[in-house]
Every structure is written in C-alpha cells, then in structure tokens.
Design an enzyme around this catalytic site. Sequence first.
Site, mmCIF file in Angstrom:
data_model
loop_
_atom_site.group_PDB
_atom_site.id
_atom_site.type_symbol
_atom_site.label_atom_id
_atom_site.label_comp_id
_atom_site.label_asym_id
_atom_site.label_seq_id
_atom_site.Cartn_x
_atom_site.Cartn_y
_atom_site.Cartn_z
ATOM 1 N N ALA A 295 12.096 -3.499 -21.822
ATOM 2 C CA ALA A 295 12.023 -4.319 -23.037
ATOM 3 C C ALA A 295 10.772 -5.176 -22.960
ATOM 4 C CB ALA A 295 13.256 -5.209 -23.150
ATOM 5 N N LYS A 296 10.116 -5.346 -24.101
ATOM 6 C CA LYS A 296 8.933 -6.197 -24.124
ATOM 7 C C LYS A 296 9.406 -7.558 -24.634
ATOM 8 C CE LYS A 296 4.102 -5.847 -25.536
ATOM 9 N NZ LYS A 296 3.492 -6.136 -24.236
ATOM 10 N N ALA A 297 9.989 -8.322 -23.705
ATOM 11 C CA ALA A 297 10.632 -9.585 -24.093
ATOM 12 C C ALA A 297 9.833 -10.777 -23.592
ATOM 13 C CB ALA A 297 12.045 -9.630 -23.532
ATOM 14 N N TYR B 149 7.808 -12.288 -19.468
ATOM 15 C CA TYR B 149 6.384 -12.416 -19.169
ATOM 16 C C TYR B 149 6.047 -13.573 -18.233
ATOM 17 C CZ TYR B 149 4.888 -8.354 -21.592
ATOM 18 O OH TYR B 149 4.687 -7.039 -21.923
#
Length: 329
Positions: free
Chosen positions: A158-160, A164
């Site tokens: 997931a690019k959550a 990051y």
Amino acid sequence: MNVDPTDLIWMNGEFVAWEDAKVHVLTHGLHYGTGVFEGVRCYDTELGPAVFRNAEHVERLLKSAELYYMPVPYSAEELRSATLELVARNGMSSCYIRPIIYRGYGQMGLNPLEAPVDVTIACWEWGAYLGEEGKRRGIRARVSSWERISPRSLIPHAKASGQYLNSVLAKVESLKAGYEEAILLDEHGHVCEGTGENIYVVRDGEIATPGQHNSILDGITRRSLIQLAGDLGYEIVERNVARAELYLAEEVFMSGTAAELVPVREIDDHPIGTGEPGEVTRVLQAAYDDAIHGRSERYREWLDVVSPSALQTPTGEVRTASRAPTVTG
Ligand code: PPE
C-alpha cells in the site's frame, strides 16, 4: 525540493485555487498518517501532454485506500478524468501529479472509520528527483541501518502516508552521511528497495529485482521496465537479492515515477562495476524515455492523452473553477 504553485487543485470534486487548498490542523491523516497517495507523471509527448499509466495509478490508489478501510466516494473513471482535467486547466505540458485520499477533520482517536474521507489531486512541475547529474552519471547510495517496514506490521504494497516515516528515517540518515539515497533491507537481510524507488542488480547477464514478498511497493515503473526489458530480449528476474550482490553487481539502478530510471554508481563506498552507468542501465533508460515520451508506437497505450476535451463537461460546455469549503466533516 521546492514546489512551485500552479493555479488549481482538485479537492473533493471541485477545482479550488492553489492557495485555498487547505485542511484543518485536526485532520485525522495529519495526526495518524491515515492517508494513501500516488505519484504520477505527465509528459510532453508527440501526442501532446499525456499522463503515464494513469489508470494503473488510480487502480493502485483505490486498492491502497481499500487496504486501509477508506471508502472512496469517486470511481476510478472519475479520478482518472479529474487528473486529466486538472493538468489541462493548469495549462501544464509536463508535471508531477499527486492524488491523495485521507481521513479528514472531525474525529480524533485511532478509530478512523467515522472520519470523513477526503480526496484531492494536485500537480506541479517537478524536475529530476535525484538530480539531473544523478540521472546521467549515477548516484551514491548507502545501505540503511533502518529495516524496511515488515508485512507483519504494515502493508508494503500500500502506498500509505504513515508508512513513509520509514523512508524518511532512511533518507535523512543517508543524506546526513553524505549519500544521495538509501537502500533498505528486510529482517532477513534481503534487499527491498530505495526510499522511493525499486532497485535492480545486473550481474553475469542477469537482471534481478526483489520480488513481491520482499516488502516492496509494486512499482508501476518496475512493471513497465519488466515489460520493456522482456521486449528488448532481456529478462528481469524477481527473486531474493542478497546485500553482497549490490556490491558485486556490474550495474545497479533504481526506478520510480519521480526518479524515473537512475543508475547507482557507488554503494557503501564500493564502486559498482566500472563506477559508470553500464550498458543495460543505459539501454533501459533510453527505452523508458522513449515510452514515456510517446516515441514508441508499441507503448502508446500507456499514455493517457490530455486532450482539450478534458476541459469539457459531457454536454460540451466549458466549466469554470468553483470553490469548495476548505474544511469538511
Ligand atoms: N518504492 C517506494 C517506497 C516508492 O515510494 C515508490 C514511488 C516506488 C517504489 C516506485 O513506484 P512507482 O512510482 O509506481 O514506479 N515513490 C513515489 C513517491 C516519491 C516521493 O518523494 O513522494 C514516486 O516516485 O512518485
């Protein structure tokens, strides 16, 4: 990296002036990282401005949202065309595009389920992510002391937003030590990826890249390179990559939407190969550059052309910008 304002940002279905695209300080996503986003690029191509693999980015965005239990009030098609319209209205021929879906204002505490889900898309001009010189000559990287987030704690696919923080720690560590990028390993010592890029090693005629179970983001540039390489008669093999393979490789390169394709010329003070970008890297870099700029007929289907009709409603009438409230919930 500075962001130069453009005219408009798409916010919850409306185009608002850049300076009015604000959120409340009690936005849930700001406190708990409950957001998912994308990084997309639009290129000035032979067909006019075109968004590279727009549909795939929207699809990954909606999947990331689903993985974090965020119901999205817009369809994939609505987000795809909003992106095209945003680029057209800002009069951009090439730009970086950042859609983000996040839990908004009105609820605190770790249960996000009652908080509103806000959706925005912004774009701005963004040059070479790791520098023009880095793209040409290669960058110096360092293996991070920070382990890449584990699938047992978070969802690497997931690019959550919250995820990051892992990349931020690794990036800061590498910059403070005098390197341009970090390479993260997993708990087994296997290579995962850079802070915002997938990674590849070329050795003895094989191009290898960490696989789906190696805590990577399934990069859209990565998918594109796997196909481009295959079409060029190379093969990119997905497998575990050991740390030492980074040092022993003839070539190492990284890929991402923001970074595009960047050679790595040195890792932990070991020169990679000759210390200059190698042939495989150069060939793939050129092939990718041709694809994103619409110079390869074969990959034109990857381009979502921003036509002037992106400015029109279905009835053909040209819309004017309207303002949305800056706070929802
Ligand atoms: N891994 C990570 C962790 C990652 O963030 C990216 C993209 C990739 C791999 C490559 O994915 P793709 O862009 O689909 O090929 N990083 C985005 C964010 C960079 C940022 O600083 O923000 C990007 O490249 O847009």
